[in-house]
Design an enzyme around this catalytic site. Structure first.
Site, PDB file in Angstrom:
ATOM      1  N   GLU A   1      45.341 -82.647  35.031  1.00 21.42           N
ATOM      2  CA  GLU A   1      44.746 -82.702  33.691  1.00 21.42           C
ATOM      3  C   GLU A   1      45.619 -83.489  32.712  1.00 21.42           C
ATOM      4  O   GLU A   1      46.044 -82.986  31.661  1.00 21.42           O
ATOM      5  CB  GLU A   1      44.461 -81.293  33.173  1.00 21.42           C
ATOM      6  CG  GLU A   1      43.467 -80.568  34.057  1.00 21.42           C
ATOM      7  CD  GLU A   1      42.855 -79.336  33.425  1.00 21.42           C
ATOM      8  OE1 GLU A   1      43.527 -78.679  32.633  1.00 21.42           O
ATOM      9  OE2 GLU A   1      41.685 -79.036  33.729  1.00 21.42           O
TER      10      GLU A   1
ATOM     11  N   GLU B   1      38.718 -78.274  40.330  1.00 17.98           N
ATOM     12  CA  GLU B   1      38.750 -76.998  39.611  1.00 17.98           C
ATOM     13  C   GLU B   1      37.353 -76.706  39.111  1.00 17.98           C
ATOM     14  O   GLU B   1      36.775 -77.515  38.373  1.00 17.98           O
ATOM     15  CB  GLU B   1      39.670 -77.072  38.392  1.00 17.98           C
ATOM     16  CG  GLU B   1      41.128 -76.947  38.664  1.00 17.98           C
ATOM     17  CD  GLU B   1      41.933 -76.730  37.382  1.00 17.98           C
ATOM     18  OE1 GLU B   1      41.429 -76.085  36.443  1.00 17.98           O
ATOM     19  OE2 GLU B   1      43.055 -77.226  37.332  1.00 17.98           O
TER      20      GLU B   1
HETATM   21  C1  BG6 Z   1      42.097 -75.648  33.689  1.00 17.33           C
HETATM   22  C2  BG6 Z   1      43.584 -75.527  33.973  1.00 17.33           C
HETATM   23  O1  BG6 Z   1      41.895 -76.537  32.668  1.00 17.33           O
HETATM   24  O2  BG6 Z   1      41.482 -74.464  33.295  1.00 17.33           O
HETATM   25  C3  BG6 Z   1      43.939 -74.238  34.675  1.00 17.33           C
HETATM   26  O3  BG6 Z   1      44.010 -76.604  34.759  1.00 17.33           O
HETATM   27  C4  BG6 Z   1      43.274 -73.088  33.962  1.00 17.33           C
HETATM   28  O4  BG6 Z   1      45.321 -74.096  34.711  1.00 17.33           O
HETATM   29  C5  BG6 Z   1      41.773 -73.304  34.035  1.00 17.33           C
HETATM   30  O5  BG6 Z   1      43.640 -71.840  34.471  1.00 17.33           O
HETATM   31  C6  BG6 Z   1      40.971 -72.192  33.469  1.00 17.33           C
HETATM   32  O6  BG6 Z   1      41.390 -71.922  32.166  1.00 17.33           O
HETATM   33  P1  BG6 Z   1      41.845 -70.450  31.760  1.00 17.33           P
HETATM   34  O7  BG6 Z   1      42.300 -70.586  30.370  1.00 17.33           O
HETATM   35  O8  BG6 Z   1      40.653 -69.605  31.932  1.00 17.33           O
HETATM   36  O9  BG6 Z   1      42.934 -70.083  32.703  1.00 17.33           O
END
Ligand code: BG6
Length: 489
Positions: free
Chosen positions: A200, A388
């Site tokens: 990211e 992701e």
């Molecule tokens: C992504 C990140 O943008 O979002 C992760 O790379 C993160 O590290 C994921 O965990 C989900 O976001 P959150 O705030 O729910 O953990």
């Protein structure tokens, strides 16, 4: 359904959110080790100590924290720091990888903790215990035929780089990162075939969103420039030395639509996509800054000097594939009156009336995934990995040790369907690694109750619990999906 045989089905975890072991095995602290937990409404704070012994807390993007004069990052006794033990992958990796294998994972996306490998920077030398730890993790993956997809950087360089060297603002970090990456690529050459430089990378830009502060803009884009150069240098190193291996870079897929058919909304959305998603991806895929970067720098009132050498490095370091995250979509509009707002990862916005939101206010939008798969592939024409994706939700561990997470199955099912349609229509998507395939600490809020996993880890937001692992209903669902190459949803 068109998922090819070698499709990289799997999951994704990151060192600072899953491993724990923050001060074990010779690792030095990284910035997330100084972050307290928060909630959707309470931000995560970074803690420090003043020379008189008093403690303080500040909100900041972890890569650019500015502490009061003479303050030092510090751990406040009796406070709970969620990343310190996280979900303890550091000690449970064998058990966890065995569970991933049971689901049939073909790939595991994970990050190396820079602070575990070079705790005190390149001059301080490598930390053999940290290096061996990742050998063990990769060997374990190999045992089950799981391909590690390894990110070299995810917001977790050793903290002293930030406090003593000014972090990525310092051009010297390029060489530090390059040496660390070269070492990792060589050291793990028999175990890792897919690398990715930055996770990211566009996150810098969200950290300065709506700040209206020229200095902050200048600093964020300078840090980003250094990261893009560092990334390109590492890509070239891999290409020059390991022809058979592949390397990519990743953007946070913060995708937006225009809210209305007002052409002004279309223009605003185009700008938002250029600035927040394409700026980085255009550069690391095509090897040069996009034409609109000039307009952007002018609007922000900043200057980014791209020397001839920088331009050459960028051009020589074009990635082989693009990774992106995808959780939700947002809207762009100039019509902010009478609109309802919602939250989101890094960036909230106007609520889309056609979409349902998660418990954390993120808009669920599988069609958006299909839409953006097309957009990305048409634009870049290189393989894509959705590395992701997932639903952060509160899960309940029942008395009989089951977890019924049909909401997560529904979310993932609709997104897998969207991906299969995009592939059918010609998009070269080569992998899907769902976020937080085992529960881990939320990056945004530091909560553990915001769970994404197929595997439940028995701890609460204060770190109380057995750390035992339990299979959720989605575990069995995903196993079936992988077994059937995405045919059985
Ligand atoms: C992504 C990140 O943008 O979002 C992760 O790379 C993160 O590290 C994921 O965990 C989900 O976001 P959150 O705030 O729910 O953990």
């Amino acid at each position: 359904m068109m998922f090819q045989k070698g499709f990289l089905w799997g999951g994704d975890i990151s060192a600072n959110q899953a491993e724990g072991g923050w001060n074990e095995g010779g690792k030095s602290p990284n910035m997330t080790d100084y972050q307290l937990g928060g909630t959707k409404d309470i931000p995560r704070m970074i803690t420090y100590q003043m020379p008189d012994g008093s403690y303080g807390q500040t909100i900041a993007f972890i890569e650019s924290v500015k502490l009061p004069k003479d303050a030092k990052l510090a751990i406040i006794p009796d406070k709970f720091y969620p990343n310190h033990k996280a979900t303890d992958f550091y000690h449970h990796y064998r058990e966890d990888i065995a569970l991933f294998a049971e689901m049939g994972f073909k790939a595991l996306n994970l990050t190396l903790s820079w602070a575990r490998i070079y705790p005190n920077g390149v001059k301080g030398g490598i930390n053999k215990e940290g290096v061996d730890y990742y050998h063990n993790v990769f060997q374990e993956c190999k045992r089950y035929g799981i391909e590690p997809l390894v990110h070299l950087y995810k917001y977790d360089m050793p903290a002293f780089y930030v406090t003593e060297m000014n972090g990525w603002l310092n051009r010297g970090l390029i060489e530090e990162f390059y040496q660390f990456s070269k070492f990792a690529i060589d050291e793990y050459k028999n175990e890792v075939n897919y690398w990715s430089t930055f996770n990211e990378i566009n996150v810098q830009q969200f950290a300065i969103l709506n700040r209206n502060d020229k200095q902050e803009y200048q600093e964020a884009y300078t840090r980003l420039h250094h990261q893009l150069i560092a990334s390109a240098k590492v890509v070239k190193y891999l290409h020059d030395n390991y022809h058979e291996k592949k390397i990519g870079c990743m953007v946070a897929g913060i995708f937006t639509y225009p809210y209305t058919c007002d052409p002004k909304d279309q223009l605003l959305n185009q700008k938002s996509m250029q600035e927040y998603v394409y700026y980085c991806a255009d550069t690391f895929v095509r090897g040069y800054y996009p034409s609109y970067s000039k307009r952007l720098f002018k609007e922000l009132g900043i200057e980014i000097k791209v020397s001839e050498e920088d331009a050459r490095i960028l051009l020589e370091g074009k990635v082989d594939f693009l990774e992106f995250s995808y959780y939700f979509t947002n809207l762009s509009t100039i019509h902010n009156e009478d609109t309802e707002l919602t939250s989101g990862n890094l960036m909230g916005g106007v609520k889309n009336p056609y979409l349902q939101v998660s418990e954390w206010g993120w808009a669920k939008d599988p069609d958006g995934l299909k839409f953006y798969l097309h957009e990305l592939y048409d634009r870049y024409q290189i393989p894509l990995i959705n590395c992701e994706n997932g639903l952060g939700a509160i899960d309940v561990l029942e008395d009989d040790e089951t977890i019924h997470d049909d909401y997560r199955i529904d979310y993932l099912k609709s997104h897998v369907k969207a991906m299969s349609e995009a592939i059918d229509e010609g998009v070269d998507l080569i992998g899907y690694t769902t976020w937080g395939c085992i529960d881990l600490v939320s990056a945004g809020t530091g909560e553990i109750r915001k769970r994404y996993g197929f595997i439940y880890v028995d701890i609460d937001d204060e770190g109380n619990g057995t750390y035992n692992r339990y299979k959720k209903d989605s575990f069995y669902w995903y196993k079936k999906v992988i077994e059937s190459h995405g045919e059985e949803l």
